[in-house]
Motif scaffolding. Structure first.
Motif, short mmCIF file in Angstrom:
data_model
loop_
_atom_site.label_atom_id
_atom_site.label_comp_id
_atom_site.label_asym_id
_atom_site.label_seq_id
_atom_site.Cartn_x
_atom_site.Cartn_y
_atom_site.Cartn_z
N THR A 135 0.84 -1.20 0.00
CA THR A 135 0.00 0.00 0.00
C THR A 135 0.87 1.25 0.00
O THR A 135 0.63 2.18 -0.76
CB THR A 135 -0.94 0.01 1.23
OG1 THR A 135 -1.78 -1.13 1.18
CG2 THR A 135 -1.78 1.27 1.28
N ALA A 136 1.89 1.27 0.87
CA ALA A 136 2.78 2.43 0.95
C ALA A 136 3.51 2.65 -0.36
O ALA A 136 3.63 3.79 -0.82
CB ALA A 136 3.78 2.24 2.09
N ALA A 137 3.99 1.59 -0.99
CA ALA A 137 4.70 1.72 -2.26
C ALA A 137 3.75 2.24 -3.35
O ALA A 137 4.11 3.11 -4.14
CB ALA A 137 5.31 0.39 -2.67
N HIS A 138 2.54 1.71 -3.37
CA HIS A 138 1.55 2.13 -4.37
C HIS A 138 1.21 3.60 -4.19
O HIS A 138 1.21 4.38 -5.15
CB HIS A 138 0.30 1.25 -4.25
CG HIS A 138 -0.79 1.64 -5.18
ND1 HIS A 138 -0.80 1.27 -6.51
CD2 HIS A 138 -1.92 2.38 -4.99
CE1 HIS A 138 -1.87 1.76 -7.10
NE2 HIS A 138 -2.58 2.44 -6.19
N LEU A 139 0.91 3.99 -2.95
CA LEU A 139 0.55 5.38 -2.69
C LEU A 139 1.73 6.32 -2.91
O LEU A 139 1.52 7.47 -3.31
CB LEU A 139 -0.02 5.53 -1.29
CG LEU A 139 -1.38 4.86 -1.06
CD1 LEU A 139 -1.83 5.04 0.38
CD2 LEU A 139 -2.43 5.37 -2.03
N SER A 140 2.94 5.85 -2.69
CA SER A 140 4.13 6.67 -2.98
C SER A 140 4.19 7.01 -4.47
O SER A 140 4.51 8.13 -4.84
CB SER A 140 5.41 5.94 -2.57
OG SER A 140 5.52 5.86 -1.20
N SER A 141 3.87 6.03 -5.29
CA SER A 141 3.86 6.25 -6.73
C SER A 141 2.78 7.25 -7.12
O SER A 141 3.00 8.14 -7.95
CB SER A 141 3.63 4.92 -7.44
OG SER A 141 3.44 5.11 -8.81
N VAL A 142 1.61 7.14 -6.50
CA VAL A 142 0.51 8.07 -6.78
C VAL A 142 0.90 9.49 -6.35
O VAL A 142 0.70 10.45 -7.09
CB VAL A 142 -0.79 7.62 -6.07
CG1 VAL A 142 -1.88 8.67 -6.22
CG2 VAL A 142 -1.27 6.28 -6.63
N VAL A 143 1.50 9.60 -5.16
CA VAL A 143 1.92 10.92 -4.66
C VAL A 143 3.00 11.52 -5.57
O VAL A 143 2.99 12.72 -5.83
CB VAL A 143 2.38 10.83 -3.19
CG1 VAL A 143 3.10 12.08 -2.75
CG2 VAL A 143 1.18 10.55 -2.29
N ALA A 144 3.90 10.69 -6.07
CA ALA A 144 4.93 11.19 -6.98
C ALA A 144 4.29 11.75 -8.25
O ALA A 144 4.71 12.81 -8.75
CB ALA A 144 5.92 10.07 -7.32
N THR A 145 3.29 11.08 -8.76
CA THR A 145 2.57 11.57 -9.95
C THR A 145 1.89 12.90 -9.64
O THR A 145 1.96 13.85 -10.44
CB THR A 145 1.52 10.54 -10.42
OG1 THR A 145 2.19 9.33 -10.76
CG2 THR A 145 0.74 11.05 -11.61
N ILE A 146 1.25 12.98 -8.48
CA ILE A 146 0.57 14.22 -8.09
C ILE A 146 1.57 15.36 -7.97
O ILE A 146 1.32 16.48 -8.42
CB ILE A 146 -0.21 14.03 -6.77
CG1 ILE A 146 -1.37 13.06 -7.00
CG2 ILE A 146 -0.73 15.37 -6.25
CD1 ILE A 146 -2.05 12.61 -5.72
N ARG A 147 2.72 15.08 -7.39
CA ARG A 147 3.74 16.13 -7.24
C ARG A 147 4.29 16.58 -8.59
O ARG A 147 4.58 17.77 -8.78
CB ARG A 147 4.85 15.65 -6.31
CG ARG A 147 4.37 15.61 -4.88
CD ARG A 147 5.46 15.35 -3.89
NE ARG A 147 4.90 15.41 -2.55
CZ ARG A 147 5.20 14.57 -1.58
NH1 ARG A 147 6.08 13.62 -1.79
NH2 ARG A 147 4.64 14.69 -0.40
N ASP A 148 4.43 15.65 -9.54
CA ASP A 148 4.84 16.04 -10.89
C ASP A 148 3.80 16.97 -11.51
O ASP A 148 4.16 17.99 -12.12
CB ASP A 148 5.01 14.80 -11.78
CG ASP A 148 6.22 13.96 -11.41
OD1 ASP A 148 7.10 14.45 -10.66
OD2 ASP A 148 6.28 12.79 -11.86
N CYS A 149 2.53 16.64 -11.35
CA CYS A 149 1.46 17.49 -11.87
C CYS A 149 1.45 18.84 -11.16
O CYS A 149 1.28 19.88 -11.81
CB CYS A 149 0.11 16.79 -11.71
SG CYS A 149 -0.10 15.33 -12.74
#
Length: 165
Positions: free
Chosen positions: A130-144
């Protein structure tokens, strides 16, 4: 830099971008990535110790993970609002080159992948995954987020130059 919405009211591009940033950052703040991964990286004896003597931050982290479903639901709502704001921006400022480029850049950065990745069925069950998955989502959000800040800065500079002496 001012367009009109469906009701004919003026909509300033900088204002819409600011609201978008707020929604993106609210989405990120609801995803307890750092808290979940922090508890995973401790040795077993430290987890036992922290089970007895937890700091206020650790208690908050535990609550963030405990309320993950509610937080993810709220995060999806904020991201949905960010998408609606982008749609409004693109409709009211379709002739603005900065807005057009921003739309393409956000699409390539994964803007439309965030909602599907926040679906309950997309989030893996074990906390480490879960943490790894959400880290990836947060990274995408930060790029945006970075792309929106850059576009807002360009529009601000453009406005300052046109309002200048």
């Amino acid at each position: 830099m001012t367009g009109t919405d469906g009701d004919g009211r003026p909509v300033d591009a900088l204002t819409v971008l600011t609201y978008m940033l707020d929604e993106m950052r609210e989405t990120t703040s609801l995803l307890p990535v750092a808290e979940a991964s922090r508890s995973l990286n401790r040795s077993w004896w430290r987890n036992v110790f922290y089970g007895f003597a937890r700091s206020r931050a650790e208690v908050t982290a535990g609550l963030a993970v405990q309320y993950l479903d509610a937080n993810v639901e709220r995060a999806r709502a904020h991201w949905h609002e960010a998408l609606a704001l982008l749609d409004q921006l693109q409709r009211t400022h379709e002739d603005n080159d900065v807005v057009v480029v921003l739309g393409h850049e956000l699409q390539h950065a994964g803007l439309y992948d965030v909602l599907p990745n926040l679906q309950h069925s997309a989030i893996p069950g074990p906390i480490a995954k879960t943490a790894a998955h959400l880290s990836s989502v947060v990274a995408t959000i930060r790029d945006c987020d970075h792309l929106v800040v850059t576009a807002r800065n360009k529009l601000t500079l453009r406005q300052m130059r046109s309002d200048g002496p």
